[in-house]
Design a protein around this motif. Structure first.
Motif, PDB file in Angstrom:
ATOM      1  N   LYS A 334       5.360 -12.969  13.374  1.00 45.02           N
ATOM      2  CA  LYS A 334       4.684 -11.748  13.704  1.00 45.02           C
ATOM      3  C   LYS A 334       4.294 -10.813  12.584  1.00 45.02           C
ATOM      4  N   PHE A 335       5.063 -10.861  11.597  1.00 47.85           N
ATOM      5  CA  PHE A 335       5.221 -10.004  10.670  1.00 47.85           C
ATOM      6  C   PHE A 335       4.150 -10.504   9.661  1.00 47.85           C
ATOM      7  N   SER A 336       3.712  -9.663   8.636  1.00 49.85           N
ATOM      8  CA  SER A 336       2.938  -9.997   7.755  1.00 49.85           C
ATOM      9  C   SER A 336       3.272  -9.629   6.298  1.00 49.85           C
ATOM     10  N   PHE A 337       3.768 -10.782   5.467  1.00 49.75           N
ATOM     11  CA  PHE A 337       4.666 -10.238   4.380  1.00 49.75           C
ATOM     12  C   PHE A 337       3.768 -10.566   3.133  1.00 49.75           C
ATOM     13  N   LYS A 338       3.451  -9.374   2.520  1.00 53.71           N
ATOM     14  CA  LYS A 338       2.854  -9.221   1.169  1.00 53.71           C
ATOM     15  C   LYS A 338       3.488  -8.520   0.175  1.00 53.71           C
ATOM     16  N   ASN A 339       3.296  -8.678  -1.181  1.00 57.38           N
ATOM     17  CA  ASN A 339       3.960  -7.960  -2.163  1.00 57.38           C
ATOM     18  C   ASN A 339       3.114  -6.786  -2.325  1.00 57.38           C
ATOM     19  N   VAL A 340       3.669  -5.387  -2.742  1.00 51.21           N
ATOM     20  CA  VAL A 340       3.132  -4.264  -2.689  1.00 51.21           C
ATOM     21  C   VAL A 340       2.929  -3.771  -4.126  1.00 51.21           C
ATOM     22  N   ALA A 341       1.631  -3.885  -4.601  1.00 55.46           N
ATOM     23  CA  ALA A 341       1.591  -3.724  -6.061  1.00 55.46           C
ATOM     24  C   ALA A 341       1.585  -2.125  -6.371  1.00 55.46           C
ATOM     25  N   LEU A 342       1.777  -1.795  -7.691  1.00 55.80           N
ATOM     26  CA  LEU A 342       1.969  -0.569  -7.799  1.00 55.80           C
ATOM     27  C   LEU A 342       0.538   0.012  -8.280  1.00 55.80           C
ATOM     28  N   GLU A 343       0.385   1.260  -7.887  1.00 49.90           N
ATOM     29  CA  GLU A 343      -1.028   1.850  -8.135  1.00 49.90           C
ATOM     30  C   GLU A 343      -1.023   2.831  -9.046  1.00 49.90           C
ATOM     31  N   ASN A 344      -1.763   2.804 -10.219  1.00 48.67           N
ATOM     32  CA  ASN A 344      -1.765   3.445 -11.318  1.00 48.67           C
ATOM     33  C   ASN A 344      -3.185   4.341 -11.351  1.00 48.67           C
ATOM     34  N   ASN A 345      -2.645   5.629 -10.987  1.00 52.61           N
ATOM     35  CA  ASN A 345      -3.796   6.729 -10.817  1.00 52.61           C
ATOM     36  C   ASN A 345      -3.537   7.292 -11.857  1.00 52.61           C
ATOM     37  N   ILE A 405       3.440  -2.732   8.612  1.00 55.81           N
ATOM     38  CA  ILE A 405       3.528  -1.506   7.451  1.00 55.81           C
ATOM     39  C   ILE A 405       4.461  -1.996   6.307  1.00 55.81           C
ATOM     40  N   ILE A 406       4.043  -2.045   5.343  1.00 55.52           N
ATOM     41  CA  ILE A 406       4.546  -2.235   4.098  1.00 55.52           C
ATOM     42  C   ILE A 406       4.861  -1.160   3.124  1.00 55.52           C
ATOM     43  N   SER A 407       6.085  -0.631   2.883  1.00 54.26           N
ATOM     44  CA  SER A 407       6.296   0.374   1.865  1.00 54.26           C
ATOM     45  C   SER A 407       7.160  -0.232   0.685  1.00 54.26           C
ATOM     46  N   ARG A 408       6.909   0.357  -0.395  1.00 56.24           N
ATOM     47  CA  ARG A 408       7.808   0.144  -1.654  1.00 56.24           C
ATOM     48  C   ARG A 408       8.379   1.428  -2.247  1.00 56.24           C
ATOM     49  N   THR A 409       9.513   1.375  -2.552  1.00 55.81           N
ATOM     50  CA  THR A 409      10.204   2.561  -3.247  1.00 55.81           C
ATOM     51  C   THR A 409      10.848   1.992  -4.262  1.00 55.81           C
ATOM     52  N   GLY A 410      11.499   2.978  -5.301  1.00 50.33           N
ATOM     53  CA  GLY A 410      12.672   2.704  -6.341  1.00 50.33           C
ATOM     54  C   GLY A 410      12.088   1.864  -7.554  1.00 50.33           C
ATOM     55  N   MET A 411      12.527   2.328  -8.616  1.00 48.06           N
ATOM     56  CA  MET A 411      12.158   1.799  -9.922  1.00 48.06           C
ATOM     57  C   MET A 411      13.353   0.687 -10.522  1.00 48.06           C
ATOM     58  N   LEU A 412      14.560   0.959 -10.562  1.00 47.76           N
ATOM     59  CA  LEU A 412      15.631   0.080 -10.873  1.00 47.76           C
ATOM     60  C   LEU A 412      16.000  -0.664  -9.788  1.00 47.76           C
ATOM     61  N   ASN A 413      15.959   0.021  -8.564  1.00 44.83           N
ATOM     62  CA  ASN A 413      16.324  -0.768  -7.420  1.00 44.83           C
ATOM     63  C   ASN A 413      15.351  -0.760  -6.332  1.00 44.83           C
ATOM     64  N   LYS A 414      14.539  -1.600  -6.368  1.00 45.46           N
ATOM     65  CA  LYS A 414      13.315  -1.923  -5.587  1.00 45.46           C
ATOM     66  C   LYS A 414      13.597  -2.209  -4.250  1.00 45.46           C
ATOM     67  N   ILE A 415      12.864  -1.282  -3.372  1.00 42.13           N
ATOM     68  CA  ILE A 415      13.142  -1.888  -1.802  1.00 42.13           C
ATOM     69  C   ILE A 415      11.661  -1.898  -1.233  1.00 42.13           C
ATOM     70  N   CYS A 416      11.561  -2.815  -0.549  1.00 44.01           N
ATOM     71  CA  CYS A 416      10.246  -2.855   0.248  1.00 44.01           C
ATOM     72  C   CYS A 416      10.676  -3.198   1.677  1.00 44.01           C
ATOM     73  N   LEU A 417      10.063  -2.426   2.609  1.00 37.32           N
ATOM     74  CA  LEU A 417      10.283  -2.339   3.865  1.00 37.32           C
ATOM     75  C   LEU A 417       9.235  -2.900   4.681  1.00 37.32           C
ATOM     76  N   TYR A 418       9.531  -3.704   5.760  1.00 34.95           N
ATOM     77  CA  TYR A 418       8.250  -4.506   6.618  1.00 34.95           C
ATOM     78  C   TYR A 418       8.525  -3.959   8.185  1.00 34.95           C
ATOM     79  N   THR A 419       7.781  -3.601   8.750  1.00 35.26           N
ATOM     80  CA  THR A 419       7.829  -3.088  10.133  1.00 35.26           C
ATOM     81  C   THR A 419       6.518  -3.104  10.697  1.00 35.26           C
TER      82      THR A 419
END
Length: 475
Positions: A334-345, A405-419
């Motif tokens: 049921k989940f969609s698993f995709k890597n969240v890339a960094l956005e360089n604005n 919904i896929i979120s990405r947080t953290g630099m040294l400790n990267k966490i991606c949450l899938y809901t």
């Protein structure tokens, strides 16, 4: 209906410990009184097992239980007795933890998640029950899993588990990946801190009175001693996670996942598939460089919502990228698993730098001219705040892929949450003073009945904010 106590084993163990250490302290008091005086806090160590002894007696008297096919009944109190009843059908997961001392006596600890929305009654702690009794309770609440009461310590270490007939093996860890992933910055800092503490103790306490002269000289001055200690500590860092996850295995049956791990302290977790709400993929810095991930699942239980550890289960520890996504797509279709890339604005980064560096440079010039310590401190606070906001801006992101919904947080400790979007309770858009200056927004998404109560992502541009709102309104 006859309620029963948990095992009195902790009472006997702490009583035995008190009996053993009492003559040691008496001997030290008569023979080495100066040693106790130099280490004044050392004598209070005796109070720890004594306090634990009284707490174990209180728990044993205070807690009784009864379990059958329909319900769990908990009776608490010594003088004022109260009973609570929990339906078996609402039980969502169990966590079994077996310290090595309990394993010797064939006992374990069992925590059952009742699904009740209460900090006090959300989880039931069966502290120290026999392995056979633990298996009986898990079978009654339909979370049987492996039969730990029948296998030996040698079988556990080798990974030869006795499972139910319908279980199948899904995953086991790679030893090399586990050991390399143990080298985290936190462990290295901990090692340096321990060395500093040991050195301080040696410098502040005159050990010459209590150790043979050659041993004291070796510890105090020998380069070989500290080199050996460093090598041993590095080896410990390598095997740190291996001790916990080296024999990890993930199994499942029709309705439930089971995870088993731990060489010294055994852990056997059972969690029902239908209650998994959020999936987290974690990487420390070393794991990011090696392409290794640890996947965790969060059960949909309101029990102790502020304590994620009560509902968090390690699902796929130390797994490479390709097999991780293959397994996740297979286990959670049921989940969609995709890597969240960094956005360089770059435009946002320039504006943020201007906002912080203009007052920083002005205050720095004033501080240098007046040699004012307080203004230097303010400059330091501004610089640290700038670095924190830069990290938040660069290393956080959120996307919506299909129904997830896929979120990405953290630099040294990267966490991606899938809901799943369907599990979103509500969402809110905020804009503080800093974000008003940058023309950006923060979005907070609240997840229904999930231990990961909400997800907050800052510095979202207006166009992306509108895209997220359009997707969330479709849920």
């Amino acid at each position: 209906m006859k309620t029963r106590h948990t095992s009195p084993l902790p009472i006997f163990l702490y009583l035995l410990l008190c009996i053993v250490i009492t003559p040691i302290f008496i001997w030290l008091g008569f023979k080495h009184a100066q040693f106790l005086h130099d280490l004044s806090y050392f004598k209070y160590i005796f109070l720890a097992p004594l306090t634990k002894l009284f707490m174990s007696i209180y728990y044993w008297l205070n807690f009784k239980y009864y379990v059958d096919n329909d319900k769990i009944i908990i009776q608490k109190g010594i003088f004022n007795i109260s009973q609570r009843q929990f339906l078996i059908k609402n039980v969502r997961q169990s966590n079994q933890h077996t310290p090595i001392i309990f394993r010797i006596f064939k006992h374990t600890n069992l925590v059952v998640d009742t699904g009740v929305n209460s900090d006090e009654e959300g989880t039931l702690n069966f502290n120290c029950i026999s392995l056979i009794e633990c298996k009986r309770i898990k079978d009654l609440i339909n979370l049987g899993g492996t039969n730990e009461s029948k296998y030996s310590l040698k079988q556990f270490i080798k990974g030869d588990f006795i499972a139910n007939q319908n279980e199948r093996l899904l995953f086991k860890t790679n030893i090399l990946d586990v050991m390399l992933s143990s080298l985290t910055s936190i462990n290295i800092v901990a090692y340096i801190s321990i060395i500093a503490i040991v050195t301080s103790v040696i410098d502040n306490i005159n050990l010459r009175h209590y150790l043979p002269n050659f041993i004291y000289t070796y510890i105090k001055n020998s380069t070989l001693f500290w080199s050996t200690a460093t090598i041993l500590a590095f080896c410990f860092l390598l095997i740190n996670q291996f001790i916990i996850y080296g024999n990890f295995k993930l199994l499942d049956d029709k309705d439930t996942f089971y995870s088993i791990n731990g060489f010294i302290e055994h852990r056997t977790n059972s969690f029902k598939k239908i209650y998994i709400k959020t999936i987290a993929i974690r990487q420390n810095l070393i794991m990011q460089l090696l392409g290794i991930h640890t996947v965790e699942t969060y059960s949909a239980s309101p029990a102790i919502p502020q304590d994620n550890n009560a509902n968090r289960n390690t699902f796929l520890p130390f797994i490479k990228t390709t097999p991780m996504y293959e397994n996740l797509h297979k286990f959670f279709p049921k989940f969609s698993f995709k890597n969240v890339a960094l956005e360089n604005n770059s435009a946002l980064l320039k504006r943020l730098s201007i906002i912080f560096f203009v007052p920083f440079i002005i205050l720095l010039i004033i501080a240098i001219a007046k040699q004012n310590l307080y203004i230097f401190i303010i400059c330091g606070v501004i610089l640290i705040s700038y670095l924190i906001q830069i990290i938040r801006m660069i290393f956080t992101n959120i996307i919506i892929s299909k129904n997830t919904i896929i979120s990405r947080t953290g630099m040294l400790n990267k966490i991606c949450l899938y809901t799943l979007i369907s599990d979103v309770e509500f969402f809110a858009i905020k804009q503080g003073p800093l974000q008003w200056l940058l023309n950006t927004y923060s979005i907070t998404i609240v997840i229904r009945k999930s231990p990961v109560a909400f997800i907050t992502i800052p510095f979202i541009p207006p166009i992306k904010k509108q895209e997220l709102l359009d997707e969330l309104k479709k849920r």
